[in-house]
Scaffold this motif. Structure first.
Motif, short mmCIF file in Angstrom:
data_model
loop_
_atom_site.label_atom_id
_atom_site.label_comp_id
_atom_site.label_asym_id
_atom_site.label_seq_id
_atom_site.Cartn_x
_atom_site.Cartn_y
_atom_site.Cartn_z
N LYS A 1 -4.20 -66.60 -80.45
CA LYS A 1 -3.12 -66.42 -79.43
C LYS A 1 -2.82 -64.77 -79.01
O LYS A 1 -1.68 -64.66 -78.36
CB LYS A 1 -1.56 -66.68 -80.46
CG LYS A 1 -1.97 -68.22 -80.96
CD LYS A 1 -1.63 -69.21 -79.83
CE LYS A 1 -1.72 -70.73 -80.50
NZ LYS A 1 -1.62 -71.65 -79.42
N MET A 2 -3.43 -64.27 -79.19
CA MET A 2 -3.41 -62.60 -78.58
C MET A 2 -4.68 -62.44 -77.82
O MET A 2 -5.80 -62.71 -77.77
CB MET A 2 -3.67 -61.69 -79.87
CG MET A 2 -2.69 -61.85 -80.74
SD MET A 2 -1.10 -61.21 -80.13
CE MET A 2 -1.30 -59.65 -80.02
N GLU A 3 -4.37 -61.58 -76.49
CA GLU A 3 -5.38 -61.19 -75.60
C GLU A 3 -6.10 -59.95 -75.94
O GLU A 3 -5.39 -59.07 -76.25
CB GLU A 3 -4.64 -61.09 -74.19
CG GLU A 3 -4.18 -62.65 -73.74
CD GLU A 3 -3.66 -62.56 -72.33
OE1 GLU A 3 -3.58 -61.39 -71.75
OE2 GLU A 3 -3.31 -63.62 -71.59
N HIS A 4 -7.32 -60.06 -75.76
CA HIS A 4 -8.33 -58.87 -75.98
C HIS A 4 -9.23 -58.69 -74.56
O HIS A 4 -9.86 -59.45 -74.13
CB HIS A 4 -9.19 -59.13 -76.93
CG HIS A 4 -8.54 -59.51 -78.14
ND1 HIS A 4 -7.92 -58.66 -79.15
CD2 HIS A 4 -8.12 -60.74 -78.75
CE1 HIS A 4 -7.20 -59.43 -80.07
NE2 HIS A 4 -7.24 -60.83 -79.84
N THR A 5 -8.87 -57.41 -73.96
CA THR A 5 -9.36 -57.15 -72.61
C THR A 5 -10.94 -56.65 -73.02
O THR A 5 -11.23 -55.76 -73.89
CB THR A 5 -8.84 -56.04 -72.13
OG1 THR A 5 -7.50 -56.44 -71.60
CG2 THR A 5 -9.72 -55.66 -70.60
N ILE A 6 -12.09 -57.24 -72.44
CA ILE A 6 -13.46 -56.84 -72.67
C ILE A 6 -13.72 -55.88 -71.49
O ILE A 6 -13.75 -56.38 -70.25
CB ILE A 6 -14.29 -57.90 -72.72
CG1 ILE A 6 -13.95 -58.92 -73.70
CG2 ILE A 6 -15.90 -57.42 -72.93
CD1 ILE A 6 -13.96 -58.18 -75.36
N ALA A 7 -14.09 -54.70 -71.78
CA ALA A 7 -14.39 -53.72 -70.62
C ALA A 7 -15.88 -53.13 -70.52
O ALA A 7 -16.63 -53.48 -71.45
CB ALA A 7 -13.56 -52.23 -70.79
N ALA A 8 -16.26 -52.93 -69.26
CA ALA A 8 -17.75 -52.44 -69.08
C ALA A 8 -17.91 -51.07 -70.11
O ALA A 8 -17.13 -50.14 -70.00
CB ALA A 8 -18.02 -52.19 -67.59
N PRO A 9 -19.14 -51.25 -70.83
CA PRO A 9 -19.37 -50.12 -71.63
C PRO A 9 -20.03 -48.86 -70.88
O PRO A 9 -20.04 -47.85 -71.33
CB PRO A 9 -20.28 -50.54 -72.70
CG PRO A 9 -20.92 -51.65 -71.95
CD PRO A 9 -19.94 -52.19 -71.08
N HIS A 10 -20.47 -49.09 -69.62
CA HIS A 10 -20.90 -48.31 -68.65
C HIS A 10 -21.18 -48.74 -67.32
O HIS A 10 -20.64 -49.83 -67.11
CB HIS A 10 -22.67 -47.99 -69.35
CG HIS A 10 -23.33 -49.24 -69.27
ND1 HIS A 10 -23.88 -49.88 -68.26
CD2 HIS A 10 -23.88 -49.87 -70.38
CE1 HIS A 10 -24.40 -51.25 -68.64
NE2 HIS A 10 -24.56 -51.11 -70.21
N ASP A 11 -21.48 -47.99 -66.28
CA ASP A 11 -21.76 -48.32 -65.05
C ASP A 11 -23.04 -49.58 -64.97
O ASP A 11 -23.79 -49.18 -65.70
CB ASP A 11 -21.93 -47.30 -63.88
CG ASP A 11 -20.82 -46.26 -64.20
OD1 ASP A 11 -19.78 -46.56 -64.46
OD2 ASP A 11 -20.84 -45.00 -63.54
N GLY A 12 -22.60 -50.37 -63.71
CA GLY A 12 -23.93 -51.26 -63.82
C GLY A 12 -23.52 -52.18 -62.76
O GLY A 12 -22.44 -52.44 -62.18
N VAL A 13 -24.49 -53.27 -62.65
CA VAL A 13 -24.42 -54.52 -62.09
C VAL A 13 -24.28 -55.79 -62.62
O VAL A 13 -25.24 -55.70 -63.56
CB VAL A 13 -25.32 -54.61 -60.77
CG1 VAL A 13 -25.25 -55.69 -60.03
CG2 VAL A 13 -25.32 -53.56 -60.00
#
Length: 654
Positions: free
Chosen positions: A616-628
């Motif tokens: 029931k909680m939201e977790h943001t998954i972010a980019a660990p580095h620049d990329g495509v």
């Protein structure tokens, strides 16, 4: 008094209710989902009824199945516990319509307090101080943003239904309001089925102090003093205490009077909690507290109130619901000593308190506390049980009581340092660090304390040589053999004239460790470790190691910290083709709620890629580095722990 009740809940609260019912000679009926078929509350109850699959929407939130189970087993009343259907007025109406008693307040009272905005308008009419904010019906983003500017930043967006920090966002700047509102609405919709919000002034140094109230069906209402629940992470409580540190007689009287006034305003019956936010920036003053909400049920932290008032609140619930008057008058309810409750969760504090799953291969709670203190453990699990992704990951509550706050805090720290859990990541070390924090120790606590000290509170020192040696000895199997002067009996492998050494590999964090275990002429074991640990005589450790062996792992306990070492299978071969160093995997089981990028899109380090909803909680998954982005999970997909969520272009052929 009832002869039989059904408990419409699970876990530790179901076990808690069963214990009191048993004391009163009341028989109990448990309900359970597929995941809970062998749960402790099912074992403890006199009867148990299966109500559906593991997801809560198909089991514990199915009021029709629960009522049918009560009727089929001859139960006279239903105890809702907390969470699930405990504050659902429609369920209360259905229970009463079926000829059963709901052990809790009336549907009318629940409706009056169920929506935060309506409750605050009601409290204003009753003369209870209310925090400045917008509690109206209109929900257009332009209007809400305008109200936020009028209130003045920072503001707090809160779901108008429910609680527990779900659907809540702090907003520091107008530019962030739109995105925060969207996130709060999504989370509120998922948790409570209602995406409407209210906007309030964010108090700079807020303390969360709540008052336990209790009413009966004869117009009586009392308070059982206050609890301080300011120690929170992600707006969820982790350590609660009673009474509140630094409480003045003037504030206590003003706050408890307001709480009883609030309960009487809605003719409240049963256990309830009036939650206040207190501005502690200038100390605790009687004109600096405001009503936040009322929880029309028993609270998770109710044991601390029981400890300092000598009451059994579940017994009170059963007596009042069965038609009796309150067991005590206000004058008969007194405070004695100080109590703490610490919630042990399956979660990774170092990774932003991400919920964890796993099997509790080893579970041991303390059996002693310092002299002058008492302790109780509230739990719904035992060794061998699994932490399911379907429900709240709380393992247990450690509750301690002593004559004063310093002694009670000492007992809490001692209890946490003796607690042992292996098989899932837990927050025991974080709780022990919080209890020992200088600000917390002196009672200078507010809801931002954990956030300010989070790095220090969640940082775990690397294992020292003694801990690694103990793990290596246990992993080798040699540690299971008794020390002996006969080298033939000390190690299974033996070479002519000298005992053979066993080579053991361990994995801790990102590090591989090689250890050599051999036996000395006197029968003691010697452990030679890779640098930087050096050689160690494992039987000359400074303290006897507390450890647990479980499939593929060894956990060594040092105070409240459990150091878990993976023990690689020497016959297993790593699947090199599965390696994807830059790919992102799900840190826990969950639902891919929102995907923010598409394959082929160029992203930068730290950019949000998707939102994973778990428990029931939201977790943001972010980019660990620049990329495509080469591949990304599909919105709406249900994923398990370790599922690849994102692959970057450079990783496709890895």
């Amino acid at each position: 008094m009832f002869s039989k009740i059904l408990i419409a809940n699970r876990g530790e609260i179901a076990c808690r209710v069963i214990r009191t019912a048993r004391k009163l000679g009341v028989r109990t009926v448990a309900v359970y989902s597929d995941a809970d078929a062998h749960a402790l509350h099912v074992e403890m109850a006199d009867e148990a009824v299966h109500i559906g699959p593991s997801p809560v929407g198909e089991s514990y939130l199915r009021g029709d199945k629960i009522i049918a189970a009560a009727l089929a087993t001859g139960a006279e009343a239903i105890h809702p516990g907390y969470g699930f259907l405990s504050e659902n007025p429609d369920f209360v109406d259905q229970v009463v319509a079926a000829g059963l008693t709901f052990i809790g307040p009336s549907a009318t009272s629940i409706r009056a307090m169920g929506l935060k905005d309506a409750a605050k308008r009601l409290m204003e009419k009753a003369g209870v101080p209310v925090v400045p904010g917008y509690h109206g019906e209109a929900q257009e983003i332009v209007l809400l943003a305008s109200k936020a500017r009028e209130i003045g930043y920072p503001v707090l967006i809160k779901a108008r239904a429910g609680g527990g920090g779900k659907g809540m966002r702090k907003v520091e700047h107008p530019d962030d309001f739109s995105e925060a509102l969207s996130g709060a609405r999504r989370e509120a919709k998922a948790a409570f089925g209602d995406d409407r919000v209210l906007v309030e002034k964010y108090v700079d140094k807020p303390r969360h102090i709540e008052v336990q109230v209790f009413g009966d069906n004869f117009g009586n209402a009392v308070h059982l003093y206050e609890r301080d629940c300011s120690a929170q992470r992600r707006h969820q409580k982790v350590i609660e205490e009673a009474p509140a540190p630094g409480m003045t007689p003037e504030l206590r009287k003003a706050m408890t009077d307001a709480a009883v006034k609030a309960a009487k305003a809605i003719s409240y019956s049963g256990a309830g909690t009036i939650e206040f936010i207190v501005d502690a920036s200038q100390g605790l003053k009687p004109d600096r507290f405001w009503f936040m909400e009322m929880n029309t049920r028993l609270q998770v932290e109710h044991p601390v109130t029981e400890m300092v008032t000598g009451t059994d609140l579940v017994e009170w619930q059963l007596r009042v619901a069965s038609g009796e008057k309150l067991p005590k008058t206000q004058a008969e309810i007194t405070l004695s000593g100080h109590a703490f409750e610490a919630r042990i969760y399956a979660e990774d504090a170092a990774k932003g308190f991400l919920p964890a799953t796993g099997t509790l291969y080893h579970l041991k709670f303390p059996d002693t506390v310092p002299e002058g203190a008492t302790m109780r453990v509230e739990t719904g699990v035992r060794a061998g049980d699994a932490i399911s992704p379907y429900y709240d990951p709380m393992i247990a509550k450690l509750v301690v009581h002593a004559k004063d706050r310093p002694l009670a805090l000492q007992a809490l720290v001692a209890a946490l340092r003796q607690t042992e859990v292996a098989g899932s990541t837990v927050n025991a070390a974080f709780l022990a660090a919080l209890a020992a924090d200088p600000d917390f120790s002196k009672g200078d606590v507010d809801t931002g304390l954990i956030g300010r000290h989070q790095q220090a509170l969640t940082e775990i020192a690397p294992p020292n040589a003694d801990i690694v040696a103990a793990a290596a000895l246990a992993a080798s199997g040699a540690g299971a053999l008794p020390p002996s002067n006969d080298p033939w009996s000390s190690l299974a492998g033996y070479q002519h004239f000298h005992p053979a050494a066993r080579r053991t590999r361990l994995h801790y964090g990102e590090h591989d460790i090689t250890a050599k275990v051999s036996v000395r002429p006197d029968g003691r074991f010697a452990v030679t470790l890779d640098e930087p640990y050096g050689s160690t005589n494992a039987h000359d450790l400074r303290a006897a190691p507390r450890l647990a062996r479980w499939p593929g792992h060894v956990t060594v306990f040092s105070g409240a910290v459990g150091y878990t070492f993976a023990v690689p299978d020497p016959l297993a071969r790593a699947d090199e083709s599965a390696a994807s160093s830059g790919s992102l995997r799900a840190p826990m089981p969950g639902l891919v709620k929102l995907v923010r990028v598409t394959p082929g899109e160029t992203v930068t380090k730290g950019q949000p890629l998707l939102i994973l909803e778990a428990m029931k909680m939201e977790h943001t998954i972010a980019a660990p580095h620049d990329g495509v982005i080469a591949e990304i999970a599909t919105e709406g997909a249900q994923v398990t722990d370790g599922t690849v969520l994102v692959r970057f272009a450079e990783d496709v052929h890895a």
